[in-house]
Design a protein around this motif. Sequence first.
Motif, PDB file in Angstrom:
ATOM      1  N   CYS A 169       0.828  -1.207   0.000  1.00 23.14           N
ATOM      2  CA  CYS A 169       0.000   0.000   0.000  1.00 23.14           C
ATOM      3  C   CYS A 169       0.866   1.264   0.000  1.00 23.14           C
ATOM      4  O   CYS A 169       0.523   2.258  -0.638  1.00 23.14           O
ATOM      5  CB  CYS A 169      -0.933   0.000   1.211  1.00 23.14           C
ATOM      6  SG  CYS A 169      -2.237  -1.251   1.149  1.00 23.14           S
ATOM      7  N   HIS A 196     -13.536   0.669   4.888  1.00 26.44           N
ATOM      8  CA  HIS A 196     -12.214   0.964   4.346  1.00 26.44           C
ATOM      9  C   HIS A 196     -12.139   2.463   4.016  1.00 26.44           C
ATOM     10  O   HIS A 196     -13.154   3.160   4.057  1.00 26.44           O
ATOM     11  CB  HIS A 196     -11.937   0.122   3.093  1.00 26.44           C
ATOM     12  CG  HIS A 196     -13.003   0.236   2.056  1.00 26.44           C
ATOM     13  ND1 HIS A 196     -14.015  -0.698   1.931  1.00 26.44           N
ATOM     14  CD2 HIS A 196     -13.250   1.172   1.096  1.00 26.44           C
ATOM     15  CE1 HIS A 196     -14.814  -0.352   0.940  1.00 26.44           C
ATOM     16  NE2 HIS A 196     -14.380   0.794   0.429  1.00 26.44           N
ATOM     17  N   PRO A 197     -10.959   2.970   3.673  1.00 27.01           N
ATOM     18  CA  PRO A 197     -10.818   4.407   3.391  1.00 27.01           C
ATOM     19  C   PRO A 197     -11.698   4.857   2.229  1.00 27.01           C
ATOM     20  O   PRO A 197     -12.002   4.076   1.325  1.00 27.01           O
ATOM     21  CB  PRO A 197      -9.329   4.548   3.033  1.00 27.01           C
ATOM     22  CG  PRO A 197      -8.671   3.374   3.654  1.00 27.01           C
ATOM     23  CD  PRO A 197      -9.660   2.273   3.603  1.00 27.01           C
ATOM     24  N   THR A 218     -10.780   7.402   0.293  1.00 24.77           N
ATOM     25  CA  THR A 218      -9.899   8.244  -0.513  1.00 24.77           C
ATOM     26  C   THR A 218     -10.061   7.901  -1.997  1.00 24.77           C
ATOM     27  O   THR A 218     -10.835   7.028  -2.360  1.00 24.77           O
ATOM     28  CB  THR A 218      -8.431   8.044  -0.076  1.00 24.77           C
ATOM     29  OG1 THR A 218      -8.111   6.643  -0.140  1.00 24.77           O
ATOM     30  CG2 THR A 218      -8.225   8.523   1.348  1.00 24.77           C
ATOM     31  N   HIS A 257      -7.961   6.494  -4.056  1.00 22.60           N
ATOM     32  CA  HIS A 257      -7.139   5.397  -4.544  1.00 22.60           C
ATOM     33  C   HIS A 257      -8.015   4.256  -5.060  1.00 22.60           C
ATOM     34  O   HIS A 257      -9.220   4.224  -4.824  1.00 22.60           O
ATOM     35  CB  HIS A 257      -6.229   4.875  -3.420  1.00 22.60           C
ATOM     36  CG  HIS A 257      -5.326   5.924  -2.849  1.00 22.60           C
ATOM     37  ND1 HIS A 257      -5.648   6.662  -1.731  1.00 22.60           N
ATOM     38  CD2 HIS A 257      -4.113   6.371  -3.251  1.00 22.60           C
ATOM     39  CE1 HIS A 257      -4.669   7.502  -1.454  1.00 22.60           C
ATOM     40  NE2 HIS A 257      -3.727   7.362  -2.368  1.00 22.60           N
ATOM     41  N   TRP A 295     -10.026   0.865  -5.415  1.00 21.72           N
ATOM     42  CA  TRP A 295     -10.822   0.174  -4.388  1.00 21.72           C
ATOM     43  C   TRP A 295     -10.033  -0.969  -3.765  1.00 21.72           C
ATOM     44  O   TRP A 295     -10.036  -1.131  -2.540  1.00 21.72           O
ATOM     45  CB  TRP A 295     -12.110  -0.359  -5.021  1.00 21.72           C
ATOM     46  CG  TRP A 295     -12.979  -1.114  -4.057  1.00 21.72           C
ATOM     47  CD1 TRP A 295     -13.874  -0.592  -3.164  1.00 21.72           C
ATOM     48  CD2 TRP A 295     -13.024  -2.538  -3.878  1.00 21.72           C
ATOM     49  NE1 TRP A 295     -14.494  -1.584  -2.445  1.00 21.72           N
ATOM     50  CE2 TRP A 295     -13.975  -2.797  -2.859  1.00 21.72           C
ATOM     51  CE3 TRP A 295     -12.366  -3.613  -4.461  1.00 21.72           C
ATOM     52  CZ2 TRP A 295     -14.280  -4.083  -2.423  1.00 21.72           C
ATOM     53  CZ3 TRP A 295     -12.657  -4.899  -4.035  1.00 21.72           C
ATOM     54  CH2 TRP A 295     -13.602  -5.131  -3.030  1.00 21.72           C
ATOM     55  N   ARG A 316      -7.566   0.273  -1.274  1.00 20.90           N
ATOM     56  CA  ARG A 316      -8.194   0.757  -0.041  1.00 20.90           C
ATOM     57  C   ARG A 316      -8.628  -0.402   0.852  1.00 20.90           C
ATOM     58  O   ARG A 316      -8.505  -0.348   2.075  1.00 20.90           O
ATOM     59  CB  ARG A 316      -9.384   1.658  -0.385  1.00 20.90           C
ATOM     60  CG  ARG A 316      -8.946   2.997  -0.998  1.00 20.90           C
ATOM     61  CD  ARG A 316     -10.111   3.928  -1.242  1.00 20.90           C
ATOM     62  NE  ARG A 316     -10.824   3.590  -2.474  1.00 20.90           N
ATOM     63  CZ  ARG A 316     -12.132   3.395  -2.552  1.00 20.90           C
ATOM     64  NH1 ARG A 316     -12.876   3.468  -1.461  1.00 20.90           N
ATOM     65  NH2 ARG A 316     -12.702   3.123  -3.700  1.00 20.90           N
ATOM     66  N   TRP A 364      -5.502  -1.851   2.438  1.00 20.46           N
ATOM     67  CA  TRP A 364      -5.058  -1.005   3.543  1.00 20.46           C
ATOM     68  C   TRP A 364      -5.867  -1.304   4.811  1.00 20.46           C
ATOM     69  O   TRP A 364      -5.307  -1.463   5.901  1.00 20.46           O
ATOM     70  CB  TRP A 364      -5.190   0.456   3.145  1.00 20.46           C
ATOM     71  CG  TRP A 364      -4.624   1.434   4.139  1.00 20.46           C
ATOM     72  CD1 TRP A 364      -3.943   1.145   5.284  1.00 20.46           C
ATOM     73  CD2 TRP A 364      -4.699   2.853   4.071  1.00 20.46           C
ATOM     74  NE1 TRP A 364      -3.584   2.305   5.936  1.00 20.46           N
ATOM     75  CE2 TRP A 364      -4.030   3.362   5.219  1.00 20.46           C
ATOM     76  CE3 TRP A 364      -5.246   3.749   3.158  1.00 20.46           C
ATOM     77  CZ2 TRP A 364      -3.921   4.725   5.468  1.00 20.46           C
ATOM     78  CZ3 TRP A 364      -5.137   5.115   3.414  1.00 20.46           C
ATOM     79  CH2 TRP A 364      -4.482   5.589   4.556  1.00 20.46           C
ATOM     80  N   TRP A 397     -14.498   4.956   8.492  1.00 23.28           N
ATOM     81  CA  TRP A 397     -13.119   4.490   8.451  1.00 23.28           C
ATOM     82  C   TRP A 397     -12.202   5.165   9.473  1.00 23.28           C
ATOM     83  O   TRP A 397     -11.458   4.463  10.187  1.00 23.28           O
ATOM     84  CB  TRP A 397     -12.557   4.649   7.042  1.00 23.28           C
ATOM     85  CG  TRP A 397     -11.093   4.388   6.940  1.00 23.28           C
ATOM     86  CD1 TRP A 397     -10.130   5.242   6.530  1.00 23.28           C
ATOM     87  CD2 TRP A 397     -10.402   3.162   7.250  1.00 23.28           C
ATOM     88  NE1 TRP A 397      -8.886   4.655   6.567  1.00 23.28           N
ATOM     89  CE2 TRP A 397      -9.026   3.377   7.010  1.00 23.28           C
ATOM     90  CE3 TRP A 397     -10.812   1.922   7.729  1.00 23.28           C
ATOM     91  CZ2 TRP A 397      -8.067   2.393   7.218  1.00 23.28           C
ATOM     92  CZ3 TRP A 397      -9.860   0.939   7.941  1.00 23.28           C
ATOM     93  CH2 TRP A 397      -8.501   1.179   7.680  1.00 23.28           C
TER      94      TRP A 397
END
Length: 270
Positions: free
Chosen positions: A95, A154-155, A157, A159, A161, A164, A167, A233
């Motif tokens: 990540c 999950h995040p 953000t 980025h 999928w 994320r 992460w 998250w």
Amino acid sequence: MDGHYRKNAKSIEGMIRRASTKEKAAVACSVVTLILLAMRFFITDHDVLFLLAEFVHFVGIGFLAYKLLKHKNCTGLSLKTQQLTAAFLAIRLYCSLMMEYDWHTLLDALTLAATIWVCKMMKTSVRTTYNENLDPTPLAIIVGPCVVLAVFAHPTTRHWWINRVAWATCVYLEAISVLPQLQMMQKARVVERFTANYVFALGVARFLSCAHWILQVFDGKSYLQTALGKGIWPVMVLVSEIVQTGILADFCYYYVLSFAQGDANVHLPV
């Protein structure tokens, strides 16, 4: 001088043992609060805490390396925890390479290499000293729920999928990766010094990492929202960090108690 030190240590131990659970919890919370306040006012860059946490983890593995090389045994060490540690470090390293690249990446790479080496040693050179009967936790029971939870929390953000979710899986795995090690020590009840030093280092690292995220809540730059996104998250990250710290707090208590008594090993209660 040594006798005076031991007398004071026993006196402190007696006071601790006589205190009720509520009193111990109140003292612990007060100490943690004071430490966090000190960090809040004296550490301007909270990211230093996260770097320090990773460094302490790496130092902890150094204790294991000394034990494996010098004493040629892995008694009391959980292979499952080492494998889970390698897994979340590998995911975090991936990540980092995909989503960001900084000093964390270098520390993660070094710690991952050291952890893989420990796993290899436990499977080859010191395999005869590994007690598999005390380390029966199936990895699927730990990894499976973490992956499922990561799919839903999950995040948010920008980025990809899959990155994320990876992460999030890493965060959840890290939170409970030490459980097999703690279960193994609880069964043995006596933890030799080098393994105890390693687990205590994990406890210190987790506290520093948890302090890093808690202090970010008070960051006027809204770091959590920028780096982690919105929704559930950021809450899950904080909860995971607190869970990790809480899981290791009990062992750290007995570690400090044994150290104050001058014991070479850490003795855990039934």
